[in-house]
Design an enzyme around this catalytic site. Structure first.
Site, PDB file in Angstrom:
ATOM      1  CG  HIS A  25      -1.732  -0.889   1.178  1.00  0.00           C
ATOM      2  ND1 HIS A  25      -2.048  -2.186   2.030  1.00  0.00           N
ATOM      3  CD2 HIS A  25      -3.203  -0.965   0.741  1.00  0.00           C
ATOM      4  CE1 HIS A  25      -3.060  -2.534   1.206  1.00  0.00           C
ATOM      5  NE2 HIS A  25      -3.863  -2.531   0.294  1.00  0.00           N
ATOM      6  CG  HIS A  65      -7.411   3.728  -3.684  1.00  0.00           C
ATOM      7  ND1 HIS A  65      -6.671   3.602  -4.111  1.00  0.00           N
ATOM      8  CD2 HIS A  65      -7.628   2.408  -3.000  1.00  0.00           C
ATOM      9  CE1 HIS A  65      -5.930   2.467  -4.212  1.00  0.00           C
ATOM     10  NE2 HIS A  65      -6.541   2.118  -3.410  1.00  0.00           N
ATOM     11  CG  ASP A  66      -5.233   1.749  -0.556  1.00  0.00           C
ATOM     12  OD1 ASP A  66      -6.162   1.620   0.511  1.00  0.00           O
ATOM     13  OD2 ASP A  66      -4.998   1.711  -1.346  1.00  0.00           O
ATOM     14  CG  ASP A 172      -7.884  -1.248  -4.051  1.00  0.00           C
ATOM     15  OD1 ASP A 172      -6.474  -0.707  -3.996  1.00  0.00           O
ATOM     16  OD2 ASP A 172      -8.633  -1.008  -3.281  1.00  0.00           O
TER      17      ASP A 172
END
Ligand code: AMP
Ligand code: ZN
Length: 443
Positions: A25, A65-66, A172
């Site tokens: 991530h 998004h992360d 994703d």
């Protein structure tokens, strides 16, 4: 978007994505997902259904998004009662943080990339971004799939935010739909991240989360489960949804012989009520009067898009299946060795390792197998069974060692195997499948 603001914002995003030095991530994952969303929008033709603002929302949501991912799961946050878990009441803890922290960045004037949006556009974009990013929480996966499947069976048009959320969610988890080399590397990076969480859990005296015990996790088998239960259904739904939305647009555009055939497309399902759709910039890069633009609806080939995806996913699954056999074998060898009162010789173990490596050095398609390191990841000897030279011999014998990151090599060198021998294959498979499903949902 003022360019200096965009640069400042992108730099701050990179810093946030690098904060915890995660193997998976990190900023590359963010870039990868953003690029994948862009690819899906172009190649499915869905961009012709979306407004300018919605396209911006998609790209923006993918990019953030992360943001500031901690490299640990929501469940870990909840179990350790972390600050963010307390802040977000255990609900989509990380996902809430990703959006919130990204928006907080834009409170600084020099990073405000949305400064020129009208109030209404700003609100609409924010609402879409929040919904999309929260939908990347895997705990909502099955509900999301069910709801979307149900929507497709209805005659009404598809909800924009739901379709956009599905695109982001699919992007994703899209690495199993990419070349084996990419998919393999992403998987190993994620596993290393999970294992680091497992190390933390062990240090804290907590139970291992699923897939987090570096000594017993069966990587290849977990990937087969992930592809079967999660990836295939998601991509099948994605392509079905794209078909339902885009096919009418293609028909309509071809019937009316719209000069743009992709530049003025409007949703025949009636979902586009916003006049913004009309002034959306086309993605066309060349124009010969509009009859043949590069990314026009005329060039959309959904059948190829779908076939290609499914072929790659299947091929990757087959590779994992080959590796799962070896994984199983190695696991059993380890167990047998243990059972023999731990008196087996290093030579025996080395012999078995060499045999497995030799047997599996050719893929079923005749090509050389990609990194054997996944085998070595599980074959790495239990420290109680081996001495240093043995494990060294083992890792050094991997011809693809150079493919691994330092972190992954570290795992190889320290990753003993520890698991139960298989007796009843069928029942075990069933139990494993269920466990994998649970593990994947939990993570
Ligand atoms: P995100 O955390 O937003 O990247 O959401 C995607 C989630 O999907 C990851 O956190 C993982 O839990 C899961 N995931 C992605 N790829 C895999 C994989 N190859 N195996 C197992 N889980 C995966
Ligand atoms: Zn992600």
């Amino acid at each position: 978007i003022p360019v200096p603001n965009l640069i400042s914002f992108a730099e701050a995003l990179e810093v946030g994505y690098s904060k915890y030095k995660n193997p998976y991530h990190n900023l590359i994952h963010a870039a990868d997902v953003t690029q994948t969303v862009h690819y899906i929008m172009i190649h499915t033709g869905i961009m012709h259904w979306l407004t300018e603002l919605e396209i911006l929302a998609m790209i923006f949501a993918a990019a953030v998004h992360d943001y500031e991912h901690t490299g640990t799961t929501n469940n870990f946050h909840i179990q350790t009662r972390s600050d963010v878990a307390i802040l977000y009441n255990d609900r989509s803890v990380l996902e809430n943080h990703h959006v919130s922290a990204a928006y907080r960045l834009m409170q600084e004037e020099e990073m405000n990339i949305l400064a020129n949006l009208t109030k209404d556009d700003w609100r609409e974009l924010r609402s879409l971004v929040i919904e999309m990013v929260l939908s990347t929480d895997m705990s909502g996966h099955f509900q999301q799939i069910k709801t979307m499947r149900h929507t497709l069976q209805q005659t009404e048009g598809v909800d924009k935010a739901k379709a956009m959320s599905l695109i982001l969610h699919a992007a994703d988890i899209s690495h199993p739909a990419k070349s084996w080399e990419l998919h393999y590397r992403w998987t190993m990076a994620l596993m290393e991240e999970f294992f680091r969480q497992g190390d933390k859990e062990a240090a804290l005296g907590l139970q291992f989360s699923p897939l987090c015990d570096r000594k017993s996790t069966l990587v290849a088998q977990s990937q087969i489960g992930f592809i079967d239960f999660i990836v295939e259904p998601t991509f099948s739904l994605l392509t079905d949804s794209m078909e339902k939305i885009v096919m009418p647009l293609i028909e309509e555009a071809s019937k009316s012989e719209s000069p743009a055939f992709g530049t003025h497309s409007q949703n025949s399902l009636g979902a586009v009520s916003n006049p913004e759709a009309q002034r959306r910039p086309t993605f066309k890069s060349t124009s010969d009067g509009g009859t043949h633009t590069e990314n026009s609806l005329a060039t959309v080939d959904l059948t190829s898009f779908k076939d290609n995806l499914m072929k790659i996913i299947q091929a990757n699954k087959e590779r994992w299946k080959e590796l799962a056999v070896e994984e199983e074998l190695v696991k059993n060898v380890g167990e047998q060795e243990k059972d023999q009162s731990r008196n087996s010789t290093d030579a025996q173990l080395q012999e078995e390792t060499t045999r497995i490596q030799n047997e599996s050095s050719q893929g079923s398609d005749g090509t050389t197998c990609p990194p054997r390191s996944i085998v070595l990841q599980v074959v790495s000897f239990d420290t109680s069974l081996s001495d240093e030279s043995n494990s060294e011999k083992c890792t050094n014998s991997d011809p693809n060692q150079k493919d691994l990151t330092d972190a992954q090599q570290e795992t190889q060198n320290t990753d003993p195997l520890n698991g139960e021998p298989k007796h009843c294959k069928k029942t075990e498979d069933l139990v494993k499948a269920t466990e994998q499903k649970e593990a994947l949902i939990q993570n």
